[in-house]
Enzyme design. Structure first.
Site, PDB file in Angstrom:
ATOM      1  N   HIS A  40      -0.583  -5.747   5.927  1.00 14.17           N
ATOM      2  CA  HIS A  40      -0.812  -4.231   5.729  1.00 14.17           C
ATOM      3  C   HIS A  40      -1.434  -3.622   6.938  1.00 14.17           C
ATOM      4  CE1 HIS A  40      -3.187  -2.528   3.150  1.00 14.17           C
ATOM      5  NE2 HIS A  40      -3.182  -2.629   2.243  1.00 14.17           N
ATOM      6  N   GLU A  67       4.029  -4.554   6.483  1.00 13.67           N
ATOM      7  CA  GLU A  67       4.387  -3.647   5.520  1.00 13.67           C
ATOM      8  C   GLU A  67       4.422  -2.248   5.584  1.00 13.67           C
ATOM      9  OE1 GLU A  67       1.483  -1.733   1.143  1.00 13.67           O
ATOM     10  OE2 GLU A  67       0.854  -2.821   3.940  1.00 13.67           O
ATOM     11  N   ASP A  69       3.991   1.759   4.846  1.00 10.58           N
ATOM     12  CA  ASP A  69       3.809   2.831   3.776  1.00 10.58           C
ATOM     13  C   ASP A  69       4.762   4.229   4.264  1.00 10.58           C
ATOM     14  OD1 ASP A  69       1.772   1.589   2.669  1.00 10.58           O
ATOM     15  OD2 ASP A  69       0.183   2.829   3.190  1.00 10.58           O
ATOM     16  N   HIS A  82      -0.277   5.854   6.421  1.00  9.06           N
ATOM     17  CA  HIS A  82      -0.617   5.669   4.772  1.00  9.06           C
ATOM     18  C   HIS A  82      -1.089   6.982   3.932  1.00  9.06           C
ATOM     19  CE1 HIS A  82      -3.890   3.702   2.678  1.00  9.06           C
ATOM     20  NE2 HIS A  82      -4.715   4.749   2.845  1.00  9.06           N
ATOM     21  N   GLU A 176       6.594   0.693   0.899  1.00 10.11           N
ATOM     22  CA  GLU A 176       6.000   1.106  -0.263  1.00 10.11           C
ATOM     23  C   GLU A 176       6.266   2.574  -0.564  1.00 10.11           C
ATOM     24  OE1 GLU A 176       1.331   2.488  -2.113  1.00 10.11           O
ATOM     25  OE2 GLU A 176       1.502   1.039  -0.133  1.00 10.11           O
TER      26      GLU A 176
END
Length: 358
Positions: A40, A67, A69, A82, A176
């Site tokens: 993460h 991952e 963002d 983030h 993401e």
């Protein structure tokens, strides 16, 4: 069409398989004997999140996926933060040259004051340095403040390919898109289009790509589903509903009927951990079984070890930065049968998985 994907990973024989559904891109693969470990924001328990150093450490520790963002710059580069507001994760607030860029925006119905990635060119963003977002909980990570730049998605892909060559294993990417509908409405920037372009550029637009693209919104995933075969995941927040569908509620979408509708345009869900497990009683819900019945993978977020992130019943000594009884929570989460987990603590989750396999 109900989507189904099989993502090929590592050494040519390791696969992630979604439960059977009406249509499939690929047939016949073995299922991993443990859940995916999704780093993460990188190894964010040990390095400032969303830096190349955090991603590289997570890879070296053995994460299956990293991952990032993704937010967007004024000159249309996807970069990893983030949030699009930068003051929590960079030194922008101390930079006098960017004082004029401070403004207030409405983000998901809230007034947010700060500096926003979409107001910066990539060259301007390069001058900023990353900082630990929760320094009170992660002082060891905060020791690396000021060392790292904000990376582009292209640089993260380049890092992954270098590490794949070094390690001989496939390393998955789990980007993401942050607030794509809002950014389109407010700035006229289409993050979905930018994502599609980069997926095609890097050869990640196929169904067996070691990639999941995730969003907390329905429309962007539906548009991606129409344009690429890349595996897609709908993120699920604890309460409320998707920003782009104000009449929809997450609670309704997590019913068997709602999950069947999600399976029309996504391959999995990324629910808040509390949706699959009561974090106080450690009892599982029916969500994993229901999602599997709909042909969806389940990747809950987020496994963390520090007291500051744990329920009160599992907190220990040492204040917010001390380690709580996280293994109780993590073992209960793994027992739900979820297909993978986002974690800030890659090192500890891999140790747990290794111990369980002995």
């Amino acid at each position: 069409m109900v989507r189904r994907v099989i993502v090929s990973l590592a050494l040519g024989a390791l696969f992630v398989a979604a439960p059977a559904a009406a249509d499939s891109h690929t047939e016949g693969a073995s299922i991993m004997d443990r859940p995916l470990i999704i780093a993460h924001r990188g190894a964010s328990g040990e390095r400032p999140e969303h830096t190349l150093a955090a991603y590289e450490l997570a890879i070296e520790l053995g994460a299956d996926f990293i991952e990032p963002d993704l937010v967007v710059t004024k000159d249309l580069h996807l970069v990893s933060r983030h949030e699009n507001e930068l003051s929590g994760t960079t030194d922008v607030a101390s930079r006098e040259e960017f004082e004029a860029l401070h403004r207030t925006k409405t983000i998901d119905g809230r007034q947010v004051a700060g500096w926003f990635a979409e107001d910066f060119t990539l060259a301007e963003l390069r001058t900023l340095r990353a900082r630990e977002r929760v320094g009170n909980i992660r002082p060891d990570s905060a020791a690396y403040n000021g060392l790292y730049q904000v990376p582009t998605f292209a640089e993260i892909v380049q890092l992954v390919r270098v590490k794949e060559a070094e390690t001989g294993r496939t390393i998955g990417l789990y980007p993401e898109l942050k607030h794509p509908t809002l950014i389109l409405e407010q700035e006229g920037i289409d993050m979905v289009d930018l994502m599609v372009t980069q997926l095609r550029q890097f050869g990640f637009d196929r169904a067996d790509a070691p990639v999941f693209v995730q969003v907390f919104e329905v429309g962007p995933l539906q548009r991606l589903n129409q344009r690429v075969d890349t595996p897609l995941v709908l993120l699920i927040a604890p309460t409320g509903g998707p920003y782009d569908e104000p009449d929809m509620r997450w609670a309704d979408m997590l019913t068997p009927t709602g999950l069947g509708e999600i399976a029309e345009y996504a391959d999995g869900i990324g629910p808040w951990l509390g949706h699959v497990l009561d974090t106080d009683t450690l009892q599982p819900s029916a969500l994993v079984a229901d999602a599997h019945a709909a042909g969806l993978q389940v990747h809950p977020w987020t496994l963390r070890k520090e007291n500051g992130f744990l329920p009160a019943s599992l907190q220990g000594e040492g204040g917010p930065s001390g380690d709580g009884q996280y293994l109780r929570l993590w073992n209960a989460a793994i027992a739900t049968g979820a297909d993978g987990f986002f974690t800030d603590n890659t090192r500890e989750l891999i140790a747990l998985m290794d111990a369980d396999s002995e």
